[in-house]
Design an enzyme around this catalytic site. Structure first.
Site, PDB file in Angstrom:
ATOM      1  N   GLY A  40      36.611  41.026  49.747  1.00  0.00           N
ATOM      2  CA  GLY A  40      37.188  39.872  50.422  1.00  0.00           C
ATOM      3  C   GLY A  40      37.328  38.688  49.501  1.00  0.00           C
ATOM      4  O   GLY A  40      36.929  38.726  48.344  1.00  0.00           O
ATOM      5  N   GLU A  56      42.894  41.628  49.314  1.00  0.00           N
ATOM      6  CA  GLU A  56      41.581  41.578  48.666  1.00  0.00           C
ATOM      7  C   GLU A  56      40.967  42.972  48.522  1.00  0.00           C
ATOM      8  O   GLU A  56      40.347  43.282  47.508  1.00  0.00           O
ATOM      9  CB  GLU A  56      40.634  40.650  49.434  1.00  0.00           C
ATOM     10  N   GLU A  60      40.108  44.314  44.760  1.00  0.00           N
ATOM     11  CA  GLU A  60      38.717  44.553  44.383  1.00  0.00           C
ATOM     12  C   GLU A  60      38.333  46.022  44.288  1.00  0.00           C
ATOM     13  O   GLU A  60      37.329  46.346  43.658  1.00  0.00           O
ATOM     14  CB  GLU A  60      37.780  43.836  45.353  1.00  0.00           C
ATOM     15  N   ASP A  78      26.837  29.145  49.897  1.00  0.00           N
ATOM     16  CA  ASP A  78      26.553  29.296  48.473  1.00  0.00           C
ATOM     17  C   ASP A  78      25.564  28.198  48.094  1.00  0.00           C
ATOM     18  O   ASP A  78      25.939  27.049  47.890  1.00  0.00           O
ATOM     19  CB  ASP A  78      27.852  29.183  47.674  1.00  0.00           C
ATOM     20  N   GLU A 111      31.257  46.834  41.215  1.00  0.00           N
ATOM     21  CA  GLU A 111      31.293  48.243  41.614  1.00  0.00           C
ATOM     22  C   GLU A 111      31.856  48.305  43.023  1.00  0.00           C
ATOM     23  O   GLU A 111      31.806  47.329  43.760  1.00  0.00           O
ATOM     24  CB  GLU A 111      29.882  48.848  41.673  1.00  0.00           C
TER      25      GLU A 111
END
Length: 150
Positions: A40, A56, A60, A78, A111
């Protein structure tokens, strides 16, 4: 004189299932760097939530998916330096259908892979906040939609 206004940033996460497993990525950047969560990111100006989720996922993971529907929203904070809030994201979760591809980490993902419930539910897998709850909710919705189409 410009005034900086602090406000949440809209972003999207894509929840994709294949053969009973869920697609997860290990985040490369804050928030939650090093932890596993959904592919995302930020929604671009003029982009729909669903289009952003599909974009996204592909950026990714290399997975092509089809958006089905937005089903929940979660906050993502965050907090880094000296326990200070750096950014606040509102993550809009989109249930998506796998179309093609095999996952490989790219862009903001170190990953990517398919995870069974046994794998993502184990304590040794570092998951971002709310991931198990969002997976369970998405799985329930997908099952209800599947039953309704039968």
């Amino acid at each position: 004189m410009s005034i900086f206004v602090q406000r949440p940033i809209p972003a999207t996460i894509g929840v994709v299932f294949k053969d009973g497993r869920v697609l997860l990525v290990r985040r490369a950047n804050p928030p939650d760097a090093g932890q596993w969560g959904f592919p995302g990111g930020k929604i671009n100006w003029g982009e729909t939530i669903e289009t952003a989720a599909v974009r996204e996922i592909f950026e990714e993971t290399g997975i092509t998916a089809k958006a089905k529907r937005v089903f929940t929203a979660v906050d993502c904070f965050d907090i880094r330096k000296r326990n200070r809030l750096e950014q606040h994201f509102i993550l809009l979760a989109v249930l998506c259908e796998w179309v093609s591809g095999e996952p490989a980490g790219s862009d903001d993902a170190l990953e990517a892979g398919w995870f069974s419930e046994e794998a993502w539910a184990q304590a040794s897998l570092a998951l971002s906040l709310n991931v198990p709850e969002v997976i369970r909710m998405a799985r329930r919705i997908a099952a209800e939609e599947s039953a309704g189409n039968s």
